[in-house]
Design an enzyme around this catalytic site. Structure first.
Site, PDB file in Angstrom:
ATOM      1  CD  GLN A   8     -66.970 -11.485 -75.314  1.00 37.09           C
ATOM      2  OE1 GLN A   8     -68.370 -10.439 -75.622  1.00 37.09           O
ATOM      3  NE2 GLN A   8     -65.954 -11.977 -76.435  1.00 37.09           N
ATOM      4  N   GLY A  14     -71.125 -10.202 -74.453  1.00 42.45           N
ATOM      5  CA  GLY A  14     -70.564  -9.366 -74.871  1.00 42.45           C
ATOM      6  C   GLY A  14     -70.504  -7.701 -74.468  1.00 42.45           C
ATOM      7  CD  GLU A  15     -73.579  -5.115 -76.335  1.00 41.74           C
ATOM      8  OE1 GLU A  15     -74.245  -3.945 -76.667  1.00 41.74           O
ATOM      9  OE2 GLU A  15     -74.118  -6.110 -76.965  1.00 41.74           O
TER      10      GLU A  15
HETATM   11 MO1  MOS Z   1     -73.309  -4.521 -80.281  1.00 42.05          MO
HETATM   12  S1  MOS Z   1     -73.214  -2.407 -79.934  1.00 42.05           S
HETATM   13  O1  MOS Z   1     -74.543  -4.649 -80.514  1.00 42.05           O
HETATM   14  O2  MOS Z   1     -71.868  -4.635 -81.722  1.00 42.05           O
END
Ligand code: MOS
Length: 735
Positions: free
Chosen positions: A626, A692-693
């Site tokens: 990730q 994820g971010e």
């Molecule tokens: Mo994410 S930008 O919540 O897929």
């Protein structure tokens, strides 16, 4: 029997990996459906105006063409009513293809050609002639910024821009050191590897099975039910495998809308695949113009922080993301003023893209912090230490955990930051200038705002099935849910099968927001706990349960003792944010090395060390992937990606990966990932924060800061392309 090792926290390879590399994992456009028709979209050639007519004669005569849908002949549905909204949409009116004669943006679908082969539909689409009455369009944010406005309605589910604290104006004026600059970022397109696509299987009794590329099959099911008046039980949406989405699959896309519209009208199965050149007009990361002013004392201690952002939106919606939310949260500063405005453009609506808002806002703030470090003669890392806060100073709350100090220390150690020579242009290797830069990252850590359910089923062959409707968009959800369930039921992982991406499974909201691991994982763990209690009760009559008293591998014996061949349990997890009295976030410290050819201005990012604090790491292998993937994407933001518009035509100039640059293998060198220990029992029942971010947030500013350190030239606009860098490079003799 020997104790099974605990799986959670171990680097288990993806359980869906073999299916993906052998082609066994099917994507939305790969499902075999009998008597399938193919739809191809005709995009508008103007950016704004009205359609005055169609000439479809030649296209209709093309062999194999069945029907050409336009706004003039499409069937009516509730989605064309004034009040229709889609899930996850921001305030405003959603764009609806084939609604009426209005053209809102260049590339807008104005007709859909349906034929019995893809090739026939594609060739016939090129023969559809559309006439327009053109109006003056506006696609240039620089020009439209003068009419920027504060969004009158706040987008639900997005953390708001914090209210001002203290008196930033007065404190700024009094500050001995002040830096102020304007930073620009470009629009970016998501461009997941898998194209957006939908295959609709028209079944008996008006039922439809929809294979769709989406981050939420449940949202799409609910959307189709209300948009096209289906009974919910007549619509099943499947997206078991998704080849990346990055936020573009949060809202139902043009392909699912048009494929279902055509299928329902024709009572036939229909597939639509959005080609790469049309992927530019599905949505984009809003570009922004931001001014940051920092006031500090001689030692760099912040006295005032001001950040003003103007971001792009469409005419029809007030797209919003948390661009400035984190700016008030990260550093100790008593006088903070943040403003977030939108400027309307004649484009499709911007939408969330990995680390929405944060990657843009933190590029500006972390670039300004770097400028402050030089203005005060501080090491950039020392400046972050000096301004550290362990609390949420905007809300006057504690953080549930914040191991950012460890990120700084361990990241710097691994990178070798102490060897950095402070002055710009002081670390050269032959013809290459070397630059070292760093930045801090922060992202939200929360459970999904909507409740999530999961079901687990134990069968007499000692196998466990986990089922929940959310997708895995490549994040590793299948794998971590399998691990959590295996541990909870004391089974080896190969006894556990996880089913995802199907609206007929228990409700679990959208994959997104970095909340899926914590949300779905907690729901699965709760379902397992419930199942264990149920097994004990049915087999022994006891309803108090201490998992410690049951020896390993005995759950299936309890099942047999209860005289059952299978038993299932379903649990629901609800976000408990209200009144928790604390704030949760993930953090990162990112260190980057660039090498820049002094003659040519070519930048290579030769090393990135990302030190991440994200609570409990459920699987270091998928977690590292990730962070690495997010780093690659952010290298693109820093150096390559620019969905540049031709403002005369009002359209994106790129049509392929030849003219929209993303990093390739040759652009990627060492990407080191460190997860620091961070125990957090409050953020989620399983202690995980989501990954994820956070990996993308601090990478672009760290690279921009490294470019300054290498060259002494500050580029305040992303991407940092050669034409933006080269004029700032002083010529060194001999030319
Ligand atoms: Mo994410 S930008 O919540 O897929």
């Amino acid at each position: 029997m020997a104790d099974e090792p605990v799986s959670t926290g171990k680097p288990l390879a993806r359980v869906d990996g073999p299916l993906k590399v052998t082609g066994g994992a099917k994507y939305a456009a790969e499902y075999e459906v009998p008597d399938l028709l193919h739809g191809v979209i005709v995009p508008s050639s103007i950016a704004k105006g009205k359609i005055t007519g169609f000439d479809t004669e030649e296209a209709m005569a093309f062999p194999g063409v069945i029907k050409i849908f336009t706004h003039q002949n499409r069937p009516w549905g509730p989605h064309f009513s004034l009040f229709f909204k889609d899930p996850m949409g921001p305030p405003g009116r959603p764009f609806r293809p084939l609604h009426n004669e209005r053209v809102h943006f260049s590339g807008q679908p104005v007709a859909l050609v349906v034929a019995d082969t893809f090739e026939a539909a594609r060739d016939a689409a090129a023969l559809v002639r559309v006439s327009y009455r053109e109006e003056v369009h506006a696609t240039d944010l620089e020009k439209e910024a003068v009419s920027a406005y504060e969004p009158p309605r706040h987008r639900i589910g997005v953390p708001p821009t914090p209210k001002p604290t203290g008196d930033a104006g007065t404190a700024m004026a009094a500050a001995p050191v002040k830096v102020e600059a304007t930073y620009r970022t470009s629009p970016e397109n998501h461009h997941p590897m898998e194209l957006f696509a939908t295959t609709v299987h028209w079944g008996a009794d008006n039922t439809i099975t929809v294979y769709d590329k989406t981050q939420s099959p449940k949202s799409v099911q609910i959307y189709l039910k209300t948009a096209f008046l289906f009974f919910r039980r007549h619509v099943r949406v499947l997206s078991p495998y998704v080849g990346g989405a990055f936020g573009l699959g949060l809202r139902p896309q043009q392909s699912v809308f048009l494929a279902v519209l055509a299928a329902k009208a024709l009572k036939r199965s229909v597939r639509i695949v959005i080609p790469r050149d049309q992927m530019y007009t599905l949505g984009y990361r809003a570009h922004a113009i931001q001014t940051v002013a920092l006031g500090a004392d001689e030692f760099g201690l912040l006295q005032a922080l001001k950040q003003d952002a103007i971001a792009a939106t469409s005419r029809n919606e007030d797209a919003q993301d948390p661009m400035l939310y984190f700016s008030g949260l990260l550093y100790r500063c008593e006088n903070v003023s943040l403003s977030y405005k939108l400027a309307k453009l004649d484009t499709v609506s911007p939408c969330d893209m990995r680390g929405p808002g944060a990657t843009t806002g933190m590029f500006a703030l972390e670039s300004a912090m770097d400028e402050l470090s030089y203005a005060t003669g501080q090491d950039p890392l020392a400046l972050r230490y000096a301004n550290y806060t362990s609390d949420d100073q905007m809300e006057h709350r504690r953080m549930s955990s914040k191991a950012l100090m460890d990120c700084y220390a361990q990241g710097a150690e691994k990178f070798g930051w102490s060897l950095r020579i402070p002055a710009p242009r002081s670390m050269r290797d032959g013809r290459e200038l070397i630059g070292w830069g760093m930045a801090t990252g922060i992202w939200d850590a929360a459970l999904s705002p909507l409740p999530a359910r999961a079901t687990v089923t134990l069968t007499a062959d000692n196998c466990l099935e986990v089922a929940t409707s959310v997708t895995d968009i490549g994040t590793g959800t299948y794998t971590i849910l399998t691990q959590l369930a295996a541990d909870a039921m004391q089974l080896p992982v190969d006894r556990v099968t996880t089913r995802l991406g199907d609206s007929s499974l228990p409700y679990n909201p959208t994959q997104g927001g970095s909340w899926t691991a914590a949300t779905a994982g907690s729901a699965v763990q709760a379902a397992c706990d419930k199942l264990k209690k149920k097994l004990l009760k049915h087999s022994t009559g006891r309803d108090t349960f201490n998992p410690g008293v049951v020896p390993r591998h005995q759950f299936v014996d309890l099942l047999k003792a209860a005289g059952k061949s299978s038993m299932k349990a379903t649990a629901t997890i609800t976000q408990l944010s209200a009144g928790r009295g604390f704030t949760s976030a993930t953090h990162s410290a990112v260190f980057a090395e660039v090498r820049i050819d002094e003659e040519l201005g070519v930048i290579r990012v030769t090393r990135i060390v990302s030190a991440i604090a994200a609570g409990r790491i459920l699987n270091p292998l998928t977690a590292q992937s990730q962070i690495r993937g997010a780093s690659v994407m952010a290298i693109g933001k820093a150096l390559h990606e620019d969905a540049a518009y031709d403002h005369n035509l009002g359209r994106c100039m790129a049509h392929s990966f030849a003219d929209y640059h993303i990093p390739s293998n040759a652009d990627i060198f060492d990407l080191d990932v460190i997860f620091v220990d961070e125990k957090d029992e409050e953020v989620s029942p399983i202690g995980a924060k989501g990954l994820g971010e956070i990996g993308s947030v601090a990478v672009a500013p760290a690279i921009a800061n490294a470019v300054f350190h290498a060259t002494g030239h500050r580029v305040r606009e992303l991407p940092i392309t050669i034409d933006r860098l080269l004029p700032g490079l002083p010529r060194t003799g001999g030319h």
